[in-house]
Design an enzyme around this catalytic site. Structure first.
Site, PDB file in Angstrom:
ATOM      1  CB  THR A   1     -13.769   7.593   0.589  1.00 42.80           C
ATOM      2  OG1 THR A   1     -14.693   7.488   1.878  1.00 42.80           O
ATOM      3  CG2 THR A   1     -13.456   9.123   0.431  1.00 42.80           C
TER       4      THR A   1
ATOM      5  CE  LYS B   1     -13.684   8.331  13.101  1.00 41.54           C
ATOM      6  NZ  LYS B   1     -12.468   8.810  12.258  1.00 41.54           N
TER       7      LYS B   1
ATOM      8  CB  VAL C   1     -17.275  12.450   0.608  1.00 37.80           C
ATOM      9  CG1 VAL C   1     -17.968  13.917   1.025  1.00 37.80           C
ATOM     10  CG2 VAL C   1     -16.366  12.193   1.658  1.00 37.80           C
TER      11      VAL C   1
ATOM     12  CG  ASN D   1      -7.247  10.696   6.599  1.00 36.66           C
ATOM     13  OD1 ASN D   1      -8.433  11.347   6.182  1.00 36.66           O
ATOM     14  ND2 ASN D   1      -6.776   9.696   5.757  1.00 36.66           N
TER      15      ASN D   1
ATOM     16  NE  ARG E   1      -3.856   0.062   0.264  1.00 36.22           N
ATOM     17  CZ  ARG E   1      -4.173   0.828  -0.762  1.00 36.22           C
ATOM     18  NH1 ARG E   1      -3.840   0.525  -2.247  1.00 36.22           N
ATOM     19  NH2 ARG E   1      -5.134   2.046  -0.806  1.00 36.22           N
TER      20      ARG E   1
ATOM     21  CE1 TYR F   1     -16.114   5.766  11.060  1.00 39.59           C
ATOM     22  CE2 TYR F   1     -18.274   6.900  11.168  1.00 39.59           C
ATOM     23  CZ  TYR F   1     -16.825   6.861  10.632  1.00 39.59           C
ATOM     24  OH  TYR F   1     -16.537   7.904   9.885  1.00 39.59           O
TER      25      TYR F   1
ATOM     26  CG  ASP G   1      -2.303  -2.965  10.351  1.00 42.54           C
ATOM     27  OD1 ASP G   1      -3.185  -2.207  10.899  1.00 42.54           O
ATOM     28  OD2 ASP G   1      -2.620  -4.202   9.613  1.00 42.54           O
TER      29      ASP G   1
HETATM   30  N1  LIG Z   1     -15.995   9.114   3.800  1.00 42.31           N
HETATM   31  C1  LIG Z   1     -16.726   9.451   4.427  1.00 42.31           C
HETATM   32  O1  LIG Z   1     -18.053   9.737   4.481  1.00 42.31           O
HETATM   33  C2  LIG Z   1     -16.549  10.019   5.882  1.00 42.31           C
HETATM   34  C3  LIG Z   1     -17.498  10.854   6.824  1.00 42.31           C
HETATM   35  C4  LIG Z   1     -17.162  10.910   7.952  1.00 42.31           C
HETATM   36  C5  LIG Z   1     -15.751  10.985   8.381  1.00 42.31           C
HETATM   37  N2  LIG Z   1     -14.914  10.250   7.664  1.00 42.31           N
HETATM   38  C6  LIG Z   1     -13.209  10.136   8.242  1.00 42.31           C
HETATM   39  O2  LIG Z   1     -12.667  10.454   7.362  1.00 42.31           O
HETATM   40  C7  LIG Z   1     -11.359   9.635   7.563  1.00 42.31           C
HETATM   41  C8  LIG Z   1     -10.982   9.302   6.062  1.00 42.31           C
HETATM   42  O3  LIG Z   1     -11.872   8.390   5.724  1.00 42.31           O
HETATM   43  P1  LIG Z   1     -11.921   7.826   4.051  1.00 42.31           P
HETATM   44  O4  LIG Z   1     -13.671   8.240   3.593  1.00 42.31           O
HETATM   45  O5  LIG Z   1     -10.949   8.676   3.285  1.00 42.31           O
HETATM   46  O6  LIG Z   1     -11.667   6.281   4.026  1.00 42.31           O
HETATM   47  P2  LIG Z   1     -11.172   5.482   3.061  1.00 42.31           P
HETATM   48  O7  LIG Z   1     -11.237   5.905   1.838  1.00 42.31           O
HETATM   49  O8  LIG Z   1     -11.364   4.084   3.483  1.00 42.31           O
HETATM   50  O9  LIG Z   1      -9.538   5.695   3.553  1.00 42.31           O
HETATM   51  C9  LIG Z   1      -8.981   5.310   4.885  1.00 42.31           C
HETATM   52  C10 LIG Z   1      -7.541   5.405   4.897  1.00 42.31           C
HETATM   53  O10 LIG Z   1      -7.059   4.831   6.174  1.00 42.31           O
HETATM   54  C11 LIG Z   1      -6.145   3.726   6.086  1.00 42.31           C
HETATM   55  N3  LIG Z   1      -6.314   2.776   6.943  1.00 42.31           N
HETATM   56  C12 LIG Z   1      -7.342   1.978   7.555  1.00 42.31           C
HETATM   57  N4  LIG Z   1      -6.874   1.029   8.529  1.00 42.31           N
HETATM   58  C13 LIG Z   1      -5.631   1.262   8.664  1.00 42.31           C
HETATM   59  C14 LIG Z   1      -4.699   0.405   9.346  1.00 42.31           C
HETATM   60  N5  LIG Z   1      -5.020  -0.198  10.027  1.00 42.31           N
HETATM   61  N6  LIG Z   1      -3.555   0.814   9.230  1.00 42.31           N
HETATM   62  C15 LIG Z   1      -2.912   1.904   8.421  1.00 42.31           C
HETATM   63  N7  LIG Z   1      -3.961   2.590   7.563  1.00 42.31           N
HETATM   64  C16 LIG Z   1      -5.376   2.244   7.715  1.00 42.31           C
HETATM   65  C17 LIG Z   1      -6.706   3.112   4.652  1.00 42.31           C
HETATM   66  O11 LIG Z   1      -5.561   2.086   4.230  1.00 42.31           O
HETATM   67  P3  LIG Z   1      -5.903   1.379   2.897  1.00 42.31           P
HETATM   68  O12 LIG Z   1      -6.147   2.074   1.883  1.00 42.31           O
HETATM   69  O13 LIG Z   1      -4.816   0.347   2.977  1.00 42.31           O
HETATM   70  O14 LIG Z   1      -7.269   0.547   3.283  1.00 42.31           O
HETATM   71  C18 LIG Z   1      -7.044   4.533   3.757  1.00 42.31           C
HETATM   72  O15 LIG Z   1      -5.623   4.978   3.521  1.00 42.31           O
HETATM   73  C19 LIG Z   1     -11.749   8.511   8.389  1.00 42.31           C
HETATM   74  O16 LIG Z   1     -11.149   8.990   9.669  1.00 42.31           O
HETATM   75  C20 LIG Z   1     -13.258   8.650   8.550  1.00 42.31           C
HETATM   76  O17 LIG Z   1     -13.667   8.229   9.626  1.00 42.31           O
HETATM   77  C21 LIG Z   1     -15.160   9.773   6.445  1.00 42.31           C
END
Ligand SMILES: NC(=O)c1ccc[n+]([C@@H]2O[C@H](COP(=O)([O-])OP(=O)(O)OC[C@H]3O[C@@H](n4cnc5c(N)ncnc54)[C@H](OP(=O)(O)O)[C@@H]3O)[C@@H](O)[C@H]2O)c1
Length: 257
Positions: A186, A157, A184, A81, A37, A153, A55
């Site tokens: 993702t 948060k 959003v 993040n 990754r 979750y 990790d």
């Molecule tokens: N998307 C939304 O709607 C939303 C809404 C509210 C809050 N958030 C917050 O925004 C932040 C980013 O979310 P996102 O939507 O960008 O999620 P995402 O697309 O799933 O990306 C999450 C990132 O965290 C990494 N990660 C997860 N578990 C990990 C671990 N054990 N060790 C190292 N890295 C790890 C992932 O790595 P991999 O790529 O290898 O999996 C990825 O780079 C999060 O904190 C989430 O709670 C998101």
């Protein structure tokens, strides 16, 4: 120019924030869960300085991430993040016996905050779902409660907001803030997420580097570059301290003496 470390920058909002910071001529260090990754993250974000591997489900690996970040020298900002979502169907235990969601979303930012040399700005990714987080902080590790992924979750948060505000209180020389990026599209948010993806990464970048007086504040909660009122319990100093004490007990790492 600022130097910024972003956890979980191999995908999603972390990767988008990294790209935007580089576009703005800042230095960025990425983070990914493993070597593969990490390589993918470096390819996806041309211009990044390097990537730190670890990790965040593992306390030992999270400690190592902090050591490696410190070995790279000083950072102006850290964006906490990395996160995992609300769809875990059961309590998946880490090597330390903790629920995955708690380990990555709560304990990892706590450990990294404690062990990475203090930057000027700290940003914690929360979520609108923190409003439903359990402010009693009972059974943080889901040993007594029947598993509910969305509740687990939401709890984490809320922890992220409590942590941001606790750090703001303890370290008045650091800007420490939390934000919600909106729901959003993702990997975590899913394809049908309704909020504006392009706005989802901008607030954390702005909080990390901007000279805008509105971004140079501490102990605040944001949505799309505007203040938003967090769950009132997040302002409760006793709860903030209770969370820090629990994280200290569970990780063996002290944030404040
Ligand atoms: N998307 C939304 O709607 C939303 C809404 C509210 C809050 N958030 C917050 O925004 C932040 C980013 O979310 P996102 O939507 O960008 O999620 P995402 O697309 O799933 O990306 C999450 C990132 O965290 C990494 N990660 C997860 N578990 C990990 C671990 N054990 N060790 C190292 N890295 C790890 C992932 O790595 P991999 O790529 O290898 O999996 C990825 O780079 C999060 O904190 C989430 O709670 C998101």
């Amino acid at each position: 120019m600022s130097r910024v470390f972003i956890t979980g920058s191999s995908d999603g909002l972390g990767q988008m924030a990294a790209r935007l910071l580089i576009e703005q001529a800042h230095e960025v260090v990425l983070h990914a869960r493993n070597q593969q990754r990490g390589q993918e993250a470096l390819s996806a974000v041309p211009g990044a300085e390097t990537v730190v591997i670890g990790d965040l489900t593992s306390i030992a690996q999270t400690r190592k991430v902090a050591e490696e970040v410190n070995a790279l020298g000083a950072f102006d900002a850290v964006i906490h993040n990395a996160g995992i979502g609300y769809r875990e169907p059961r309590r998946i235990a880490t090597e330390d016996g903790l629920p995955h969601v708690f380990a990555v979303n709560t304990l990892a930012p706590y450990i990294l905050t404690a062990l990475i040399h203090r930057p000027k700005r700290l940003i914690y990714l929360s979520s609108g779902l923190h409003q439903s987080g359990d402010a009693s902080l009972r059974d943080l590790t889901w040993e007594q409660r029947a598993w509910q992924g969305q509740q687990a979750y939401s709890d984490t948060k809320l922890h992220d907001v409590l942590m941001a505000f606790a750090v703001a209180r303890h370290w008045p020389d650091v800007f420490s803030n939390a934000l919600e990026p909106g729901w959003v599209a993702t990997k975590m948010g899913g394809a049908g997420a309704p909020d504006n993806l392009d706005a989802g990464h901008r607030t954390q970048v702005w909080l990390a580097v901007s000279d805008d007086p509105a971004a140079m504040v501490t102990g605040e909660y944001f949505y799309h570059m505007r203040l938003r009122t967090p769950k009132p319990a997040a302002r409760d100093v006793e709860r903030q301290e209770a969370l820090l004490a629990a994280c200290k007990r569970l990780s063996g790492v002290a944030l404040f003496n």
